[in-house]
Design an enzyme around this catalytic site. Structure first.
Site, mmCIF file in Angstrom:
data_model
loop_
_atom_site.group_PDB
_atom_site.id
_atom_site.type_symbol
_atom_site.label_atom_id
_atom_site.label_comp_id
_atom_site.label_asym_id
_atom_site.label_seq_id
_atom_site.Cartn_x
_atom_site.Cartn_y
_atom_site.Cartn_z
ATOM 1 N N TYR A 1 0.928 -1.022 -0.026
ATOM 2 C CA TYR A 1 -0.610 -0.326 -0.079
ATOM 3 C C TYR A 1 0.812 0.902 0.231
ATOM 4 C CZ TYR A 1 -3.800 -3.135 1.325
ATOM 5 O OH TYR A 1 -4.950 -3.888 1.619
ATOM 6 N N LYS B 1 3.444 -16.228 3.165
ATOM 7 C CA LYS B 1 3.610 -16.431 1.746
ATOM 8 C C LYS B 1 5.914 -16.590 1.573
ATOM 9 C CE LYS B 1 1.531 -18.197 -1.701
ATOM 10 N NZ LYS B 1 1.298 -19.292 -1.749
ATOM 11 N N ASP C 1 -2.503 -18.376 2.476
ATOM 12 C CA ASP C 1 -2.908 -19.193 1.804
ATOM 13 C C ASP C 1 -4.212 -20.234 2.291
ATOM 14 O OD1 ASP C 1 -0.947 -20.280 1.197
ATOM 15 O OD2 ASP C 1 -1.583 -21.127 -0.831
ATOM 16 N N ASP D 1 -5.406 -7.089 5.903
ATOM 17 C CA ASP D 1 -6.866 -6.130 5.576
ATOM 18 C C ASP D 1 -7.522 -7.356 5.372
ATOM 19 O OD1 ASP D 1 -8.138 -4.958 4.411
ATOM 20 O OD2 ASP D 1 -6.998 -3.433 2.539
ATOM 21 N N ASP E 1 -10.501 -8.528 7.489
ATOM 22 C CA ASP E 1 -12.431 -8.670 6.752
ATOM 23 C C ASP E 1 -13.189 -9.993 6.720
ATOM 24 O OD1 ASP E 1 -12.086 -6.322 6.545
ATOM 25 O OD2 ASP E 1 -13.044 -5.837 4.816
#
Ligand code: NAD
Length: 354
Positions: free
Chosen positions: A138, A189, A221, A245, A249
């Site tokens: 970001y 990851k 994942d 993020d 959620d």
């Protein structure tokens, strides 16, 4: 203990007022809070032409903690980007260097049926996500949209984490785990990404300073899958900005209503900004029907993480549990057979339960 109260827009002022009531009630028992209000978001734009007016930022810098309602409203959507309410929020996080975002995901027994997952999967769930908030894809440079050698447009972003950025949020993760069940799962990851490889190395190094905390690692994942398969296996999840993020959620839906979820964003010295994870909900603003519990629970996090008042934090959380057990519900968590109450009455009930 100085608290900057930034109610913001929409339902922000309605829910923030309930959290202020709860803090005031604790004052009667000898805690001393100095609470000063200032505008942010659309309210900041209306007052000073800026979603983060200078006096608001100054107040936030001087305070030990910030309590925020929510920002945003349709009437501001056409403003140039720097003047939009959400920019005030991004700027204050950056200005105060709030790099560690803590989101507890807690399922109240009374609300286990409100989740889209089976009650047996979520009942008793109590996990916390520590998400890095000021780095990663970001903010990484370079970024943009360019025309490549083949004459085709391509978009590009940079996933980058420095050692010091990983180290400081890892410390936040381990310290948080020390206040809970002392289990930390670092999510990345590392099988594919160098950024994640370094992340894992640094987390392991930092972990040596916290021998009481059991450290594990999981690929993102798999973590996404495990969160809906068996979320109760987690205590604290530590992860970077973009993975956090998405996972936070996903995890919020385990609890049923967005109106129940608090958050904290901390710097390295436990100064923090505390806010519900929901937005300004313009569709229900001004009707006294919003759920104030996420904001009240954010105030409880403030007591715990900035002021180190664990007993007071638990009192507030127990009071919330009590009103739910009494059957009081705002419209978002109402089911037939319970007692539908307004925002203000829910705040009053929590104060009474204290
Ligand atoms: P939202 O979270 O405001 O609302 C989503 C839905 O959830 C709405 O139907 C709303 O009525 C409901 N809801 C939210 N909080 C609730 C509560 N406490 N009690 C009961 N119901 C509640 O998200 P949105 O509609 O996508 O965004 C509205 C505005 O909020 C936008 O301007 C957006 O940019 C802003 N926003 C701000 C923040 C923030 O301040 N941290 C976060 C997200 C969105």
């Amino acid at each position: 203990m100085k608290i900057a109260v930034l109610p913001g827009d929409g339902i922000g002022p309605e829910v923030a007022a309930q959290a202020v009531k709860v803090l005031q009630a604790l004052q009667r028992d000898g805690l001393k809070f100095e609470m000063v209000e200032a505008p942010i978001g659309g309210a900041g734009y209306d007052a000073a032409g800026d979603p983060l007016p200078e006096p608001t930022l100054k107040l936030a810098r001087e305070a030990d903690a910030v309590l925020l309602g929510a920002v945003g409203g349709y009437q501001y959507d056409k403003l140039p980007r720097p003047q939009r309410p959400e920019q005030g929020l991004l700027r204050i996080r950056k200005e105060l260097n709030l790099f560690a975002n803590l989101r507890p995901v807690f399922v109240y027994p009374e609300l286990a049926d409100a989740s889209t997952l089976k009650p047996e999967v979520v009942s008793g769930l109590d996990l916390l996500i520590v998400r890095e908030l000021t780095g990663d894809l970001y903010f990484g440079q370079p970024r943009g949209i360019r025309v490549n050698a083949q004459g085709e447009r391509e978009g590009f972003n940079t996933m980058v984490y420095s050692e010091s950025e990983i180290r400081r949020v890892a410390h936040s993760g381990f310290k948080t785990a020390m206040k809970r069940k002392r289990r930390l799962c670092s999510v990345e990851k590392a099988n594919v990404l160098e950024t994640s490889e370094l992340w894992r190395e640094v987390v392991i190094e930092v972990g040596r300073g916290y021998p009481e905390v059991e450290l594990s690692h999981m690929y993102v994942d798999n973590a996404a899958m495990q969160l809906v398969r068996n979320p109760k296996q987690f205590d604290v999840i530590l992860t970077g900005n973009i993975f956090g993020d998405i996972l936070s959620d996903e995890a919020s839906m385990l609890t049923g209503s967005i109106g129940m979820l608090p958050s904290a964003s901390l710097d390295g010295a436990n100064k923090g900004m505390y806010e519900p994870i929901h937005g300004s909900a313009p569709d229900i603003a001004g009707r006294d029907i919003a759920n104030p519990l996420a904001t009240i629970l954010s105030a409880a996090m403030m007591l715990r993480y900035t002021f180190n008042l664990e007993d007071a934090a638990q009192r507030v959380e127990t009071a919330v549990r009590k009103v739910l057990a009494q059957g009081l519900r705002t419209a978002d968590i109402f089911v037939p057979g319970t007692d539908k109450v307004s925002t203000g009455r829910m705040g009053d009930a929590v104060v009474a339960a204290l």
